[in-house]
Design a protein around this motif. Structure first.
Motif, mmCIF file in Angstrom:
data_model
loop_
_atom_site.group_PDB
_atom_site.id
_atom_site.type_symbol
_atom_site.label_atom_id
_atom_site.label_comp_id
_atom_site.label_asym_id
_atom_site.label_seq_id
_atom_site.Cartn_x
_atom_site.Cartn_y
_atom_site.Cartn_z
ATOM 1 N N GLY A 21 38.989 48.894 44.859
ATOM 2 C CA GLY A 21 37.936 48.333 45.061
ATOM 3 C C GLY A 21 36.787 50.021 45.029
ATOM 4 O O GLY A 21 35.222 49.308 44.481
ATOM 5 N N LYS B 66 31.570 45.902 41.195
ATOM 6 C CA LYS B 66 32.811 46.099 41.009
ATOM 7 C C LYS B 66 32.476 47.357 39.370
ATOM 8 O O LYS B 66 31.847 46.019 38.510
ATOM 9 N N HIS C 44 40.044 41.621 39.799
ATOM 10 C CA HIS C 44 39.807 41.249 40.424
ATOM 11 C C HIS C 44 39.226 39.336 40.519
ATOM 12 O O HIS C 44 38.990 38.415 41.604
#
Length: 427
Positions: A53, A200, A77
């Protein structure tokens, strides 16, 4: 921003297997289809942090697998995090920005290969072609949107898509974004997305300059800096050589080199479009199938040339620096710097078109009267003296055929009834 630096081993691949990273099964099947089992150094260094992450600011030399690194992190993801309950399923969740049309198309093709078993929807947008079809593809609903800034902003302002549901942002070749003047456009798009802490963020670049790192600090969430530092600036599998030559002997020498090397795919780099066209005519007159790839070639023709070159139908691609970066063209045996580049970094990017993905290749530079002054800066940048090719001058083709002159282009301002364009008197 914490930093990790690593120097790759002489082996192109690391000891890290994709199967050991916890990737989604459909991604592993895509990798298996493509024949990939082990990570390259940039992938081995970046993916574990991305999969935990963390945001990434990654640096690695060309041809080391940066694209697969950020694509695998992005696709992982999307596969592991379901859409929100109030999501209509139409808007993109991941957004990848690239500086050039060719690079955007290449990223899209790589993404298709990796995601072939995932069911994820994706499209690519770029200027110069497919305006209505690209827009229709977006409006049909997508998970991953890839493209260049200008076309993406155009569609955004037309409300073809929204950026409110972006969960992953990727900036590829960020240093090139600055060079091409795209930073204002990029900041415009980023301001329309959720804040950095809610997505992200992956930034990859050949160089992490101060201005690139400033962009990372501004629009990322405490990114992990990953720098793969090679033992040499240039790929160690590129056999570099140079030949000193007079200007009027360059084309005959180029013909002789191509005859002697017998390369299946050769790229010839020129500094200017006009000289590239002269080289194209010279090679064609001497029996070589060669065509020019430059910035003002139409998008459709550019893509056809690249596909023909990749497929082996076009053995010699004459290119300006539009083709020096961001293109993954497997199997390039030979790179010839017909003109030495003015920027030392461009030398590295040019010869990086060969010896990719662990292969070997040759790079020969012609040091002529016009461009030889660039040589000291290039050698200082790469940390070595480029050796002279033994017997290189003897390769000049004695039977070189001089091509006919190109027809003179004029502006059409001839006097009416004169039957020929007006010419300027020599002074």
């Amino acid at each position: 921003m914490s930093a990790i630096k690593t120097t790759p081993t002489p082996n192109h691949l690391s000891d890290i297997r994709f199967a050991d990273l916890g990737l989604h099964p459909t991604l592993l099947s895509g990798l298996q289809r493509l024949g990939f089992s082990h990570c390259t150094p940039i992938q081995a260094a970046a993916l574990p942090h991305a999969l935990k992450g963390q945001d990434l600011a990654g640096q690695a030399q060309t041809g080391t697998g940066k694209t697969a690194a950020f694509l695998l992190a992005t696709l992982q993801h999307l596969l592991s995090q379901p859409r929100a309950e109030n999501d209509d399923g139409l808007q993109p969740r991941a957004f990848i920005l690239a500086p050039t049309r060719e690079l955007a198309v290449q990223i899209f093709k790589d993404a298709q290969g990796l995601a072939i078993d995932t069911g994820l929807r994706m499209t690519v947008c770029y200027g110069g072609a497919g305006y209505e079809s690209q827009r229709a593809s977006i409006e049909a609903g997508i998970d991953l949107l890839i493209g260049t800034p200008g076309r993406l902003i155009d569609y955004y302002k037309q409300h073809a898509y929204s950026l409110k549901q972006i969960e992953v942002l990727v900036l590829d070749e960020a240093d090139r974004m600055f060079d091409l003047g795209f930073i204002a456009d990029i900041r415009y798009l980023l301001r329309k997305m959720p804040p950095p802490a809610q997505r992200k963020n992956y930034l990859f670049s050949a160089t992490l300059s101060h201005r690139v790192l400033e962009l990372a600090y501004e629009h990322m969430n405490n990114p992990q800096k990953i720098a793969i530092e090679p033992d040499q600036v240039t790929a160690d599998r590129v056999n570099q050589a140079m030949i000193h030559v007079a200007n009027d002997e360059k084309l005959p020498l180029l013909v002789g080199i191509l005859r002697q090397q017998h390369a299946k795919r050769s790229m010839v780099f020129i500094n200017t479009k006009r000289e590239a066209e002269n080289v194209e005519r010279g090679l064609q007159a001497n029996g070589f199938e060669a065509h020019v790839l430059s910035g003002d070639v139409s998008q459709g023709k550019r893509l056809r040339l690249l596909e023909d070159f990749k497929a082996g139908k076009l053995p010699v691609l004459v290119a300006t620096d539009v083709a020096a970066r961001g293109l993954h063209i497997p199997g390039v045996d030979l790179v010839i710097n017909y003109d030495l580049p003015q920027d030392p970094e461009d030398y590295v990017h040019r010869i990086g078109r060969t010896a990719r993905a662990g292969a070997t290749g040759d790079a020969i530079s012609l040091c002529c009267e016009t461009w030889v002054y660039s040589l000291p800066a290039i050698e200082k940048y790469i940390g070595m003296s480029i050796p002279a090719l033994e017997g290189g001058y003897d390769l000049i083709a004695s039977d070189y055929i001089t091509p006919p002159r190109a027809p003179r282009k004029h502006s059409g301002t001839a006097r009416r009834g004169s039957g020929r364009p007006r010419t300027r008197r020599n002074t």
